[in-house]
Design a protein around this motif. Structure first.
Motif, PDB file in Angstrom:
ATOM      1  N   VAL A  43       0.849  -1.200   0.000  1.00 30.67           N
ATOM      2  CA  VAL A  43       0.000   0.000   0.000  1.00 30.67           C
ATOM      3  C   VAL A  43       0.884   1.251   0.000  1.00 30.67           C
ATOM      4  CG1 VAL A  43      -1.689   1.347   1.334  1.00 30.67           C
ATOM      5  CG2 VAL A  43      -1.973  -1.135   1.108  1.00 30.67           C
ATOM      6  N   THR A  44       1.959   1.192   0.788  1.00 29.42           N
ATOM      7  CA  THR A  44       2.888   2.331   0.873  1.00 29.42           C
ATOM      8  C   THR A  44       3.552   2.590  -0.475  1.00 29.42           C
ATOM      9  OG1 THR A  44       3.275   1.766   3.168  1.00 29.42           O
ATOM     10  CG2 THR A  44       4.897   3.222   2.133  1.00 29.42           C
ATOM     11  N   LEU A  45       3.975   1.523  -1.141  1.00 34.08           N
ATOM     12  CA  LEU A  45       4.608   1.683  -2.460  1.00 34.08           C
ATOM     13  C   LEU A  45       3.623   2.331  -3.439  1.00 34.08           C
ATOM     14  CD1 LEU A  45       7.015   1.172  -4.351  1.00 34.08           C
ATOM     15  CD2 LEU A  45       6.015  -1.078  -4.859  1.00 34.08           C
ATOM     16  N   TYR A  46       2.381   1.860  -3.417  1.00 37.10           N
ATOM     17  CA  TYR A  46       1.354   2.435  -4.290  1.00 37.10           C
ATOM     18  C   TYR A  46       1.212   3.936  -4.002  1.00 37.10           C
ATOM     19  CZ  TYR A  46      -3.140   3.175  -6.598  1.00 37.10           C
ATOM     20  OH  TYR A  46      -4.136   3.650  -7.414  1.00 37.10           O
ATOM     21  N   ALA A  47       1.164   4.278  -2.721  1.00 38.81           N
ATOM     22  CA  ALA A  47       1.003   5.690  -2.334  1.00 38.81           C
ATOM     23  C   ALA A  47       2.218   6.509  -2.779  1.00 38.81           C
ATOM     24  CB  ALA A  47       0.819   5.794  -0.818  1.00 38.81           C
ATOM     25  N   MET A  48       3.412   5.947  -2.662  1.00 33.46           N
ATOM     26  CA  MET A  48       4.629   6.672  -3.073  1.00 33.46           C
ATOM     27  C   MET A  48       4.623   6.913  -4.580  1.00 33.46           C
ATOM     28  SD  MET A  48       7.335   4.561  -0.707  1.00 33.46           S
ATOM     29  CE  MET A  48       8.836   5.210  -1.452  1.00 33.46           C
ATOM     30  N   ARG A  49       4.269   5.881  -5.312  1.00 33.57           N
ATOM     31  CA  ARG A  49       4.270   5.994  -6.778  1.00 33.57           C
ATOM     32  C   ARG A  49       3.233   6.991  -7.285  1.00 33.57           C
ATOM     33  NH1 ARG A  49       4.258  -0.208  -8.922  1.00 33.57           N
ATOM     34  NH2 ARG A  49       6.491  -0.638  -8.752  1.00 33.57           N
ATOM     35  N   ASN A  50       2.178   7.182  -6.499  1.00 31.00           N
ATOM     36  CA  ASN A  50       1.093   8.046  -6.950  1.00 31.00           C
ATOM     37  C   ASN A  50       1.078   9.402  -6.252  1.00 31.00           C
ATOM     38  OD1 ASN A  50      -0.652   6.389  -8.971  1.00 31.00           O
ATOM     39  ND2 ASN A  50      -0.071   4.954  -7.343  1.00 31.00           N
ATOM     40  N   GLY A  51       2.230   9.781  -5.728  1.00 30.97           N
ATOM     41  CA  GLY A  51       2.377  11.122  -5.147  1.00 30.97           C
ATOM     42  C   GLY A  51       1.520  11.365  -3.915  1.00 30.97           C
ATOM     43  N   MET A  52       1.276  10.318  -3.129  1.00 24.08           N
ATOM     44  CA  MET A  52       0.418  10.484  -1.959  1.00 24.08           C
ATOM     45  C   MET A  52       1.212  10.589  -0.659  1.00 24.08           C
ATOM     46  SD  MET A  52      -2.463   7.708  -2.986  1.00 24.08           S
ATOM     47  CE  MET A  52      -3.368   7.858  -4.531  1.00 24.08           C
ATOM     48  N   ILE A  53       2.557  10.692  -0.792  1.00 22.12           N
ATOM     49  CA  ILE A  53       3.397  10.867   0.392  1.00 22.12           C
ATOM     50  C   ILE A  53       4.353  12.016   0.084  1.00 22.12           C
ATOM     51  CG2 ILE A  53       5.161   9.811   1.879  1.00 22.12           C
ATOM     52  CD1 ILE A  53       3.815   7.121   1.405  1.00 22.12           C
ATOM     53  N   ASP A  54       4.389  13.020   0.960  1.00 20.59           N
ATOM     54  CA  ASP A  54       5.246  14.168   0.636  1.00 20.59           C
ATOM     55  C   ASP A  54       6.711  13.898   0.993  1.00 20.59           C
ATOM     56  OD1 ASP A  54       5.664  14.709   3.311  1.00 20.59           O
ATOM     57  OD2 ASP A  54       4.184  16.322   3.417  1.00 20.59           O
ATOM     58  N   ASP A  55       7.585  14.843   0.691  1.00 23.24           N
ATOM     59  CA  ASP A  55       9.019  14.623   0.881  1.00 23.24           C
ATOM     60  C   ASP A  55       9.415  14.419   2.336  1.00 23.24           C
ATOM     61  OD1 ASP A  55       9.309  14.753  -1.790  1.00 23.24           O
ATOM     62  OD2 ASP A  55      10.005  16.854  -1.848  1.00 23.24           O
ATOM     63  N   SER A  56       8.570  14.897   3.266  1.00 26.46           N
ATOM     64  CA  SER A  56       8.888  14.680   4.679  1.00 26.46           C
ATOM     65  C   SER A  56       8.312  13.357   5.181  1.00 26.46           C
ATOM     66  CB  SER A  56       8.317  15.802   5.540  1.00 26.46           C
ATOM     67  OG  SER A  56       8.445  17.029   4.908  1.00 26.46           O
ATOM     68  N   GLY A  57       7.685  12.597   4.292  1.00 29.81           N
ATOM     69  CA  GLY A  57       7.161  11.286   4.692  1.00 29.81           C
ATOM     70  C   GLY A  57       5.753  11.331   5.246  1.00 29.81           C
ATOM     71  N   ASN A  58       5.066  12.478   5.056  1.00 30.67           N
ATOM     72  CA  ASN A  58       3.688  12.558   5.560  1.00 30.67           C
ATOM     73  C   ASN A  58       2.715  12.026   4.513  1.00 30.67           C
ATOM     74  OD1 ASN A  58       4.405  13.930   7.995  1.00 30.67           O
ATOM     75  ND2 ASN A  58       4.746  15.746   6.730  1.00 30.67           N
ATOM     76  N   PRO A  59       1.921  11.020   4.871  1.00 33.18           N
ATOM     77  CA  PRO A  59       0.964  10.489   3.906  1.00 33.18           C
ATOM     78  C   PRO A  59      -0.250  11.395   3.745  1.00 33.18           C
ATOM     79  CG  PRO A  59       0.860   9.228   5.954  1.00 33.18           C
ATOM     80  CD  PRO A  59       1.919  10.280   6.155  1.00 33.18           C
ATOM     81  N   ASP A  60      -0.776  11.476   2.521  1.00 33.36           N
ATOM     82  CA  ASP A  60      -2.029  12.189   2.277  1.00 33.36           C
ATOM     83  C   ASP A  60      -3.152  11.190   2.582  1.00 33.36           C
ATOM     84  OD1 ASP A  60      -4.349  13.290   1.191  1.00 33.36           O
ATOM     85  OD2 ASP A  60      -3.216  14.430  -0.301  1.00 33.36           O
ATOM     86  N   THR A  61      -3.597  11.233   3.837  1.00 32.01           N
ATOM     87  CA  THR A  61      -4.531  10.220   4.330  1.00 32.01           C
ATOM     88  C   THR A  61      -5.788  10.099   3.473  1.00 32.01           C
ATOM     89  OG1 THR A  61      -3.687  10.656   6.523  1.00 32.01           O
ATOM     90  CG2 THR A  61      -5.767   9.520   6.418  1.00 32.01           C
ATOM     91  N   LYS A  62      -6.364  11.260   3.100  1.00 26.05           N
ATOM     92  CA  LYS A  62      -7.616  11.235   2.326  1.00 26.05           C
ATOM     93  C   LYS A  62      -7.435  10.531   0.993  1.00 26.05           C
ATOM     94  CE  LYS A  62     -10.433  15.036   3.916  1.00 26.05           C
ATOM     95  NZ  LYS A  62     -10.399  16.484   3.895  1.00 26.05           N
ATOM     96  N   LYS A  63      -6.344  10.878   0.302  1.00 20.98           N
ATOM     97  CA  LYS A  63      -6.097  10.277  -1.014  1.00 20.98           C
ATOM     98  C   LYS A  63      -5.836   8.774  -0.897  1.00 20.98           C
ATOM     99  CE  LYS A  63      -4.439  14.086  -3.845  1.00 20.98           C
ATOM    100  NZ  LYS A  63      -3.247  14.827  -4.219  1.00 20.98           N
ATOM    101  N   ILE A  64      -5.110   8.400   0.131  1.00 24.57           N
ATOM    102  CA  ILE A  64      -4.804   6.965   0.297  1.00 24.57           C
ATOM    103  C   ILE A  64      -6.092   6.183   0.584  1.00 24.57           C
ATOM    104  CG2 ILE A  64      -3.568   5.259   1.720  1.00 24.57           C
ATOM    105  CD1 ILE A  64      -1.287   7.339   1.961  1.00 24.57           C
ATOM    106  N   ILE A  65      -6.947   6.749   1.429  1.00 21.60           N
ATOM    107  CA  ILE A  65      -8.206   6.056   1.742  1.00 21.60           C
ATOM    108  C   ILE A  65      -9.057   5.925   0.472  1.00 21.60           C
ATOM    109  CG2 ILE A  65     -10.387   6.222   3.034  1.00 21.60           C
ATOM    110  CD1 ILE A  65      -8.730   7.648   5.262  1.00 21.60           C
ATOM    111  N   ALA A  66      -9.093   7.005  -0.315  1.00 23.08           N
ATOM    112  CA  ALA A  66      -9.896   6.975  -1.546  1.00 23.08           C
ATOM    113  C   ALA A  66      -9.343   5.956  -2.544  1.00 23.08           C
ATOM    114  CB  ALA A  66      -9.935   8.371  -2.167  1.00 23.08           C
ATOM    115  N   ALA A  67      -8.028   5.719  -2.485  1.00 22.84           N
ATOM    116  CA  ALA A  67      -7.409   4.800  -3.454  1.00 22.84           C
ATOM    117  C   ALA A  67      -7.533   3.330  -3.051  1.00 22.84           C
ATOM    118  CB  ALA A  67      -5.930   5.166  -3.627  1.00 22.84           C
TER     119      ALA A  67
END
Ligand code: CDP
Length: 231
Positions: A43-67
């Protein structure tokens, strides 16, 4: 021949050797092995590949849940090696890289991610005859597992093991970086509100800091035989 099948939950700290132990046990007793950490890593790899984690390592929770409905994770065994499949692609190697290790714990702390993966893990184990390793298998995924093991070892021992493994695989990493990652993930895993890393009250504790792989394989096989004999 014994046909009684049980559920075996192996939880513990990062790089404690629980995956190798779980894999070997499953092969020895003919059970299915599931690496729940690989699912959080995918799941983390998917989020990284799709720009859902910023450079400081903060996940975009809303986008990840939607995905989540678009993220399909499975396992395929070939030549005795278990591969993690993300939307049809073998990502086994990629999910083990430090970049994924550095981002996985905040993603695994998102309750919706956990609910989706726990449901899938429970479906994998519906027919028993399974060894699953992770952080919350004995507490949340299979609270009724007949055999629960909780593995721990010092942070330095674990970092040393993981460092050796990464170097052998040709990855670039320093011991200090690996130790920092292990300590940081322990902290996030232990303090998250949704099913934190915790020893189940009925789990057997194994501190394998000073055990060889052969010793720990023998130890867990004995525990399996004891659990089976109690049925
Ligand atoms: O192999 P290692 O100990 O490095 O970790 P892993 O088992 O691959 O799991 C990677 C990360 O996923 C952990 O640090 C946890 O943050 C998370 N995880 C979890 O939250 N719950 C699980 N059942 C398994 C892993």
């Amino acid at each position: 021949m014994d046909t009684k099948k049980i559920t075996i939950a192996i939880d513990g700290y990062s790089s404690s050797g629980k995956s190798s132990m779980a894999k070997r046990l499953a092969a020895t007793i003919g059970y299915r092995y599931i690496d729940s950490g690989a699912m959080y890593r995918a799941v983390t790899l998917y989020a990284m590949r799709n720009g859902m984690i910023d450079d400081s390592g903060n996940p975009d929770t809303k986008k990840i849940i939607a995905a989540l409905p678009d993220i399909n994770i499975d396992f395929a065994v070939s030549d005795g090696i278990q591969n993690t499949i993300l939307n049809g692609e073998n990502v086994e190697k990629e999910i083990r890289q430090m970049a994924v290790s550095n981002n996985v714990s905040p993603v695994a702390a998102i309750p919706e991610v956990r609910h989706a993966l726990v449901a899938k893990q429970q479906a994998f184990g519906a027919e028993k005859g399974i060894v699953m390793d992770g952080r919350d298998i004995g507490t949340t995924v299979f609270p009724d597992a007949e055999l629960k093991i909780f593995v721990r070892a010092s942070a330095e021992t674990r970092a040393q093991r993981r460092f050796k493994e990464l170097i052998e695989k040709g990855s670039q990493a320093s011991y200090e970086e690996v130790l920092a990652n292990v300590v940081h993930r322990d902290h996030i895993d232990e303090t998250r509100s949704e099913s934190p890393l915790r020893q189940a009250s009925d789990a057997i504790l194994l501190d394998n800091s000073n055990m060889t792989i052969e010793e720990q394989n023998g130890w867990i096989l004995d525990k399996y035989n004891e659990a089976i004999s109690k049925l």
